[in-house]
Every structure is written in C-alpha cells, then in structure tokens.
Design a protein around this motif. Structure first.
Motif, PDB file in Angstrom:
ATOM      1  N   VAL A  25     -53.713  -2.974  14.908  1.00 14.77           N
ATOM      2  CA  VAL A  25     -53.896  -4.174  15.380  1.00 14.77           C
ATOM      3  C   VAL A  25     -53.372  -4.487  16.562  1.00 14.77           C
ATOM      4  N   LEU A  26     -54.078  -4.771  17.729  1.00 14.25           N
ATOM      5  CA  LEU A  26     -53.819  -5.058  19.133  1.00 14.25           C
ATOM      6  C   LEU A  26     -53.350  -6.477  19.475  1.00 14.25           C
ATOM      7  N   ASN A  27     -54.131  -7.549  18.961  1.00  9.85           N
ATOM      8  CA  ASN A  27     -53.814  -8.810  19.237  1.00  9.85           C
ATOM      9  C   ASN A  27     -54.272  -9.496  18.153  1.00  9.85           C
ATOM     10  N   VAL A  28     -53.808 -10.793  17.998  1.00  9.61           N
ATOM     11  CA  VAL A  28     -54.290 -11.588  16.900  1.00  9.61           C
ATOM     12  C   VAL A  28     -53.892 -13.129  17.238  1.00  9.61           C
ATOM     13  N   GLY A  29     -54.746 -14.190  16.847  1.00 12.15           N
ATOM     14  CA  GLY A  29     -54.582 -15.439  17.437  1.00 12.15           C
ATOM     15  C   GLY A  29     -55.342 -16.494  16.535  1.00 12.15           C
ATOM     16  N   HIS A  30     -54.738 -17.930  16.749  1.00 10.78           N
ATOM     17  CA  HIS A  30     -55.532 -18.851  16.183  1.00 10.78           C
ATOM     18  C   HIS A  30     -55.238 -19.907  17.115  1.00 10.78           C
ATOM     19  N   TYR A  31     -56.337 -20.510  17.691  1.00  7.96           N
ATOM     20  CA  TYR A  31     -56.292 -21.342  18.834  1.00  7.96           C
ATOM     21  C   TYR A  31     -57.465 -22.563  18.876  1.00  7.96           C
ATOM     22  N   ILE A  32     -56.798 -23.771  19.116  1.00  4.69           N
ATOM     23  CA  ILE A  32     -57.778 -24.781  19.394  1.00  4.69           C
ATOM     24  C   ILE A  32     -57.947 -25.087  20.757  1.00  4.69           C
ATOM     25  N   HIS A  33     -59.228 -24.863  21.253  1.00  4.14           N
ATOM     26  CA  HIS A  33     -59.507 -25.131  22.548  1.00  4.14           C
ATOM     27  C   HIS A  33     -59.810 -26.372  22.795  1.00  4.14           C
ATOM     28  N   PRO A  34     -59.262 -27.390  23.616  1.00  8.02           N
ATOM     29  CA  PRO A  34     -59.552 -28.961  23.784  1.00  8.02           C
ATOM     30  C   PRO A  34     -60.892 -29.104  24.318  1.00  8.02           C
ATOM     31  N   ILE A  35     -61.469 -30.384  24.011  1.00  9.94           N
ATOM     32  CA  ILE A  35     -62.787 -30.672  24.578  1.00  9.94           C
ATOM     33  C   ILE A  35     -62.303 -30.962  26.246  1.00  9.94           C
ATOM     34  N   GLY A  36     -63.439 -30.504  26.938  1.00 11.18           N
ATOM     35  CA  GLY A  36     -63.308 -30.627  28.444  1.00 11.18           C
ATOM     36  C   GLY A  36     -62.600 -29.593  29.317  1.00 11.18           C
ATOM     37  N   LYS A  37     -61.879 -28.605  28.694  1.00 13.69           N
ATOM     38  CA  LYS A  37     -61.133 -27.665  29.398  1.00 13.69           C
ATOM     39  C   LYS A  37     -61.822 -26.583  29.727  1.00 13.69           C
ATOM     40  N   ASP A  38     -61.528 -25.923  30.782  1.00 12.08           N
ATOM     41  CA  ASP A  38     -62.118 -24.519  31.175  1.00 12.08           C
ATOM     42  C   ASP A  38     -61.612 -23.351  30.043  1.00 12.08           C
ATOM     43  N   TYR A  39     -62.602 -22.531  29.968  1.00 11.76           N
ATOM     44  CA  TYR A  39     -62.484 -21.305  28.931  1.00 11.76           C
ATOM     45  C   TYR A  39     -62.504 -19.868  29.575  1.00 11.76           C
ATOM     46  N   GLY A  69     -66.252 -26.457  15.961  1.00 15.99           N
ATOM     47  CA  GLY A  69     -66.836 -26.751  17.247  1.00 15.99           C
ATOM     48  C   GLY A  69     -68.062 -25.931  17.513  1.00 15.99           C
ATOM     49  N   THR A  70     -68.750 -25.880  18.661  1.00 17.56           N
ATOM     50  CA  THR A  70     -70.041 -24.952  18.918  1.00 17.56           C
ATOM     51  C   THR A  70     -69.733 -24.703  20.428  1.00 17.56           C
ATOM     52  N   GLY A  71     -70.592 -23.669  20.634  1.00 20.19           N
ATOM     53  CA  GLY A  71     -70.515 -22.992  22.010  1.00 20.19           C
ATOM     54  C   GLY A  71     -71.783 -21.979  22.423  1.00 20.19           C
ATOM     55  N   ILE A  72     -71.535 -20.991  23.024  1.00 15.27           N
ATOM     56  CA  ILE A  72     -72.520 -20.143  23.399  1.00 15.27           C
ATOM     57  C   ILE A  72     -71.871 -18.618  23.577  1.00 15.27           C
ATOM     58  N   PHE A  73     -72.553 -17.722  22.998  1.00 22.12           N
ATOM     59  CA  PHE A  73     -72.076 -16.103  23.138  1.00 22.12           C
ATOM     60  C   PHE A  73     -73.258 -15.611  23.704  1.00 22.12           C
ATOM     61  N   GLU A  74     -72.965 -14.434  24.609  1.00 25.01           N
ATOM     62  CA  GLU A  74     -73.845 -13.593  25.373  1.00 25.01           C
ATOM     63  C   GLU A  74     -73.097 -12.294  25.447  1.00 25.01           C
ATOM     64  N   ALA A  75     -74.293 -11.253  25.249  1.00 19.44           N
ATOM     65  CA  ALA A  75     -73.632  -9.823  25.197  1.00 19.44           C
ATOM     66  C   ALA A  75     -74.686  -8.987  26.003  1.00 19.44           C
ATOM     67  N   GLU A  76     -74.258  -7.803  26.297  1.00 23.92           N
ATOM     68  CA  GLU A  76     -75.194  -6.724  27.112  1.00 23.92           C
ATOM     69  C   GLU A  76     -76.413  -6.503  25.917  1.00 23.92           C
ATOM     70  N   PRO A 101     -66.580 -22.283  24.365  1.00 24.66           N
ATOM     71  CA  PRO A 101     -67.150 -23.586  23.615  1.00 24.66           C
ATOM     72  C   PRO A 101     -67.941 -24.508  24.689  1.00 24.66           C
ATOM     73  N   HIS A 102     -68.708 -25.384  24.013  1.00 27.93           N
ATOM     74  CA  HIS A 102     -69.082 -26.479  24.733  1.00 27.93           C
ATOM     75  C   HIS A 102     -68.210 -27.530  25.268  1.00 27.93           C
ATOM     76  N   ASN A 103     -68.393 -27.821  26.574  1.00 25.63           N
ATOM     77  CA  ASN A 103     -67.310 -28.876  27.045  1.00 25.63           C
ATOM     78  C   ASN A 103     -67.096 -30.026  25.928  1.00 25.63           C
ATOM     79  N   LYS A 104     -68.230 -30.660  25.475  1.00 25.77           N
ATOM     80  CA  LYS A 104     -68.184 -31.715  24.760  1.00 25.77           C
ATOM     81  C   LYS A 104     -67.641 -31.403  23.385  1.00 25.77           C
ATOM     82  N   THR A 105     -67.339 -30.215  22.778  1.00 27.69           N
ATOM     83  CA  THR A 105     -67.089 -30.203  21.339  1.00 27.69           C
ATOM     84  C   THR A 105     -65.812 -29.325  21.208  1.00 27.69           C
ATOM     85  N   GLY A 106     -65.522 -28.196  22.198  1.00 32.80           N
ATOM     86  CA  GLY A 106     -64.214 -27.681  22.276  1.00 32.80           C
ATOM     87  C   GLY A 106     -64.554 -26.524  20.914  1.00 32.80           C
ATOM     88  N   TRP A 107     -63.502 -25.916  20.702  1.00 30.58           N
ATOM     89  CA  TRP A 107     -63.897 -24.963  19.119  1.00 30.58           C
ATOM     90  C   TRP A 107     -62.539 -24.489  18.890  1.00 30.58           C
TER      91      TRP A 107
END
Length: 305
Positions: A25-39, A69-76, A101-107
């Motif tokens: 295990v190299l890293n682990v976390g739980h985070y609530i990213h707020p609405i309208g903040k850069d990610y 929350g909702t957002g977007i994912f993109e990969a190779e 995450p979307h700015n209006k929802t966070g996640w």
C-alpha cells in the motif's frame, strides 16, 4: 468520517522492514472535494499533483471510488466518460489519465495506491483492463467498511499495518472482481433470454403473438423484456417483429404468385389494407408496386443477356 490521506511512498517510510505479502500500500485516503474548487487541491505531493491540461502518468496502480458527486474521467485507452456516484475507476502504471469533479457538485472520493508482485497478478485478471477502467459498484456497505478499515490501519500505523493493509486491499479488489463477474453473468443471462425470444419471434412470424405474451412465455416481466431487448437488439420488440414480417413479405411478393391479401394473411396481418399501409411506410412502395418493379428489373436484366 473525517477526511484523511497519507502518501507512504512520498514520506519515504520503509516498507521493507516487514514481510512482503505481494501487495504494498503506497497511499490511501478519503477526501471531500468542495464545490467550485480547483482539482486536485495544491496539497497533493508533487509525484501525484497534475494539471488538467497535461494529465498524469503514475508508476503504480490506484483504485479510486467516487461515493458522491459527479465528474469526468479520461484515459489513454478511452475518451472522456461521465462519472456518477458509485463509480470506481482504476489507474494503471504508465497509462496517461486525468479526472476531476464537476464544479457544481464536487465529489467524495476514496482511493488506495498499491503495487507488488501479487498486485500485478490480480490486475491481470480479465475484469481489470486498462481499456475498461470504470466499473459501477453502486453503494456497497461492505466495500465502504473495508475502505474505512484500510484508512484506519494506515492512519495509526500499528504493528503489522503493512500486512493488514495488503489484506484489506486484496479484499477490496476481490469485491470489485465479484461485482464485475455478477454483472457479466447478468449480461450473459440477458443475452440468452433475448436470443431465445428472438427465436420465438422468428418461429411465430405468421401469427400476431404479442410482446407481452412473449415475455410471459419466457418468465420475465414485459418492462424488463422491452428494455433489455432494445439494449441488445437496438429496436423495440414490436418493431423487430414488424421488420421481420415485412422482410418475409418482400420475399413472398417476389418468389411466389400469392395475392397481396394472401401474403398479408400468411404474415399475420389483420387486413390487406393494414398490411399495405404498413408495407408502404417501411419500403416506400406499395406491395403491388414493389412486386411490379422487381419483375421489371428481372425482365430488363434478362433482355440484356
């Protein structure tokens, strides 16, 4: 639950002093990213921080679960994909990706980064594929509870925490694997039921068997049948049945001398008028004109020989 994140690799904590169980295990976390903040937020270590325009490539696996929350994912290997609550995605070593995450929802996100020989073995299973990195888990209490145990284990760093963290990470992967298998089995059953119903439709083209009766004969609800049929075939059961009848009528019009009324009757239509009207809407020609144009084409071709 309080937010928490720990990057063992970045903090240069020695993980080799305890036995290696094949999953680190190299890293682990739980985070609530707020609405309208850069990610991501600037507190990410430099090895993990990324700009949206550039994306990121890691040297490890990560499992990321979006609980709210909702957002977007993109990969190779895939284009941009919408992320809904209950979605998890895998990040693979040396594969470019980005997400936010979307700015209006966070996640709300849970994640664990890991590597190791057994981790490599697990991630080579069929359901773990860089070309299909997203899996919809939905809300799974057992999955969340194991994540919380994992976070608590790493947070307090007690004796044997590496081994317990490895076990909990393996449990998480096992639940994901089981979820993927159940989904595959469900899809397999769906395909089998729909193929059986398609066969029944072909066998009953000369009758006016209803989609409701077809569903009942195959022990499924009409609502499930209609939705599943459209997902698999691309059109409603009624339209599929009508298109098959029209195709059969086309063959009968060109290969037999049956009257229009007889063709209509043998295809289960209630009247010649209804058959002719439906045929014209599908083929842009009335049955008689379709037959005449076919014969004219055949005769023309024969005179050219």
């Amino acid at each position: 639950m309080d937010t928490f994140r720990k990057y063992l690799k970045s903090e240069h904590e020695n993980q080799l002093t305890q036995p290696d169980w094949g999953v680190n295990v190299l890293n682990v976390g739980h985070y609530i990213h707020p609405i309208g903040k850069d990610y991501p937020d600037p507190s990410h270590p430099s090895d993990y921080y990324f700009e949206w325009s550039k994306g990121r490539v890691l040297s490890e696996y990560q499992l990321v679960y979006i609980a709210a929350g909702t957002g977007i994912f993109e990969a190779e290997h895939i284009g941009a994909v919408a992320v809904q609550p209950g979605t998890l995605f895998f990040l693979y070593p040396d594969v470019w990706h980005r997400f936010k995450p979307h700015n209006k929802t966070g996640w709300t996100e849970y994640w664990v980064g890991f590597n190791g020989s057994y981790a490599n073995h697990l991630m080579q299973q069929d359901c773990f594929n860089p070309a299909r990195p997203l899996i919809h888990m939905g809300f799974n209490a057992e999955f969340i509870n194991i994540f919380i145990q994992l976070i608590d284990t790493i947070k307090f760093s007690g004796l044997g925490s590496n081994q317990l963290g490895a076990c909990l990470t393996i449990q998480l992967l096992g639940l994901v694997y089981a979820s993927a298998l159940l989904k595959a089995q469900s899809n397999s059953r769906k395909m089998q039921v729909i193929n059986n119903i398609k066969y029944s439709i072909h066998e009953n083209l000369n009758s006016d068997i209803s989609p409701e009766l077809l569903a009942a004969k195959h022990n499924v609800s009409y609502a499930w049948f209609r939705k599943a049929f459209k997902e698999v075939v691309g059109q409603s059961p009624g339209q599929y049945q009508l298109n098959l009848k029209v195709q059969k009528a086309c063959r009968m019009l060109t290969e037999t001398d049956l009257s229009i009324a007889e063709v209509a009757y043998q295809n289960g239509f209630e009247s010649e008028y209804y058959f002719s009207r439906l045929f014209k809407s599908k083929m842009q020609l009335s049955p008689s004109k379709y037959r005449n144009e076919f014969y004219q084409t055949v005769n023309h071709d024969e005179t050219q020989l």
